[in-house]
Scaffold this active site. Sequence first.
Site, mmCIF file in Angstrom:
data_model
loop_
_atom_site.group_PDB
_atom_site.id
_atom_site.type_symbol
_atom_site.label_atom_id
_atom_site.label_comp_id
_atom_site.label_asym_id
_atom_site.label_seq_id
_atom_site.Cartn_x
_atom_site.Cartn_y
_atom_site.Cartn_z
ATOM 1 N N TRP A 38 0.830 -1.204 0.000
ATOM 2 C CA TRP A 38 0.000 0.000 0.000
ATOM 3 C C TRP A 38 0.863 1.251 0.000
ATOM 4 C CZ3 TRP A 38 -4.223 -1.374 -1.872
ATOM 5 C CH2 TRP A 38 -4.912 -2.508 -1.440
ATOM 6 N N ASP A 62 -1.506 6.699 6.267
ATOM 7 C CA ASP A 62 -2.631 5.854 5.867
ATOM 8 C C ASP A 62 -2.860 4.891 7.034
ATOM 9 O OD1 ASP A 62 -4.299 3.868 4.883
ATOM 10 O OD2 ASP A 62 -3.054 3.381 3.141
ATOM 11 N N LYS A 101 -12.229 -1.566 6.913
ATOM 12 C CA LYS A 101 -11.456 -2.525 7.691
ATOM 13 C C LYS A 101 -11.896 -2.558 9.155
ATOM 14 C CE LYS A 101 -8.888 -2.915 4.015
ATOM 15 N NZ LYS A 101 -7.595 -2.292 3.790
HETATM 16 C C1 LIG Z 1 -7.059 -1.944 2.337
HETATM 17 C C2 LIG Z 1 -6.039 -0.896 2.334
HETATM 18 C C3 LIG Z 1 -5.962 0.054 1.293
HETATM 19 C C4 LIG Z 1 -6.859 0.028 0.078
HETATM 20 O O1 LIG Z 1 -8.078 0.547 0.429
HETATM 21 P P1 LIG Z 1 -9.215 0.869 -0.668
HETATM 22 O O2 LIG Z 1 -10.226 1.573 0.191
HETATM 23 O O3 LIG Z 1 -9.697 -0.423 -1.204
HETATM 24 O O4 LIG Z 1 -8.640 1.764 -1.691
HETATM 25 C C5 LIG Z 1 -5.018 1.044 1.403
HETATM 26 N N1 LIG Z 1 -4.193 1.128 2.463
HETATM 27 C C6 LIG Z 1 -4.243 0.234 3.476
HETATM 28 C C7 LIG Z 1 -3.312 0.366 4.616
HETATM 29 C C8 LIG Z 1 -5.157 -0.806 3.449
HETATM 30 O O5 LIG Z 1 -5.179 -1.685 4.454
#
Ligand SMILES: *Cc1c(COP(=O)(O)O)cnc(C)c1O
Length: 332
Positions: free
Chosen positions: A101, A171, A195
């Site tokens: 990511w 993030d 999540k």
């Molecule tokens: C799941 C995840 C993403 C991707 O998320 P989307 O909402 O599907 O774009 C990005 N960063 C992290 C840390 C993730 O766990």
Amino acid sequence: MDRVYNFSAGPAVLPEEVLREAADEMLNYRGSGMSVMEMSHRGKIFDGIIKEAEADLRDLLNIPDNYKVLFLQGGAWTQFAAVPMNLMRNHVAAYVITGQWAKKAYQEARKYGDAIAVASSEDKTYSYIPDCSNLDIPEEADYVYICENNTIYGTKFHQLPDTKGHDLVADVSSCFLSEPVDITKYAVMYGGVQKNIGPAGVVIAIIREDLIRDDVVPGTPTMLKWKTQADNDSLFNTPPAYGIYICGKVFKWIKKMGGLQAMKERNEKNVIGDKDLEAQFVREAEAEGLVSLKGHRTVGGMRASIYNAMPYEGVEKLVAFMKDFEAKHPAE
Ligand SMILES: *Cc1c(COP(=O)(O)O)cnc(C)c1O
């Protein structure tokens, strides 16, 4: 069949009582005669829902007044572009690469300016967090970027990087609201909610106010400019209203459970590992109602994502199943 214990990495398990409450309100939200899905996002009722959600989130994270909370769309992925577009005034940013990511965010940022990888654990398949105590950060860097938790590899920053005075962008998609944090250490914290907080379709961005400006990278789409959203209290266009409503319920649930310290205590258990018996393990676990244990396709193995809403009984059942499985298939 009853509900399973869902260990999926995302979209992931939500608190059962939140789902039941939403079900009760599905056809008629508190005497309005309609579902939250059907009502105007400019009406009084939804205004109450989004304001209350924001207030509860501010409460949980202790967000100071000089930070804005935005409810956005497009997944975490869209912020991979929005971050550089909104922040790259000097066209330079420092990225710490701790997983796929972070790497994708870094590659996206390179489209808009000079993104520099100042540390990486790619040499060992991201199995560790690199030393970030003395990073070589360019003086003119607009920000330092991290992906705080990396579920695919089971790593997390336990100490934030020394950014040497630069703004930190994180993030937090897979660790949102999982433990107490000091927001003032971050310039921007964002994450997709699917999540740990709610249904897919909502991204929450918490942004220090002075960074919400008109001078963005030329060509930044109206929707991706944080100022557009901030000036309109996340209601510039039709927001993901139902998702925001569910997030609000989860915030209340977390508060009721004791807040972020309680979430941290719930979450202090983790991941498993096995070898050739994996497929059999996954198959037998599924028969027991333990689902989505297969590891990310890029690393294989197994992964149990134990987010806030996973009940203790789910973890206990998984542990018992693992012990039983181990007894039946002893290591050679
Ligand atoms: C799941 C995840 C993403 C991707 O998320 P989307 O909402 O599907 O774009 C990005 N960063 C992290 C840390 C993730 O766990």
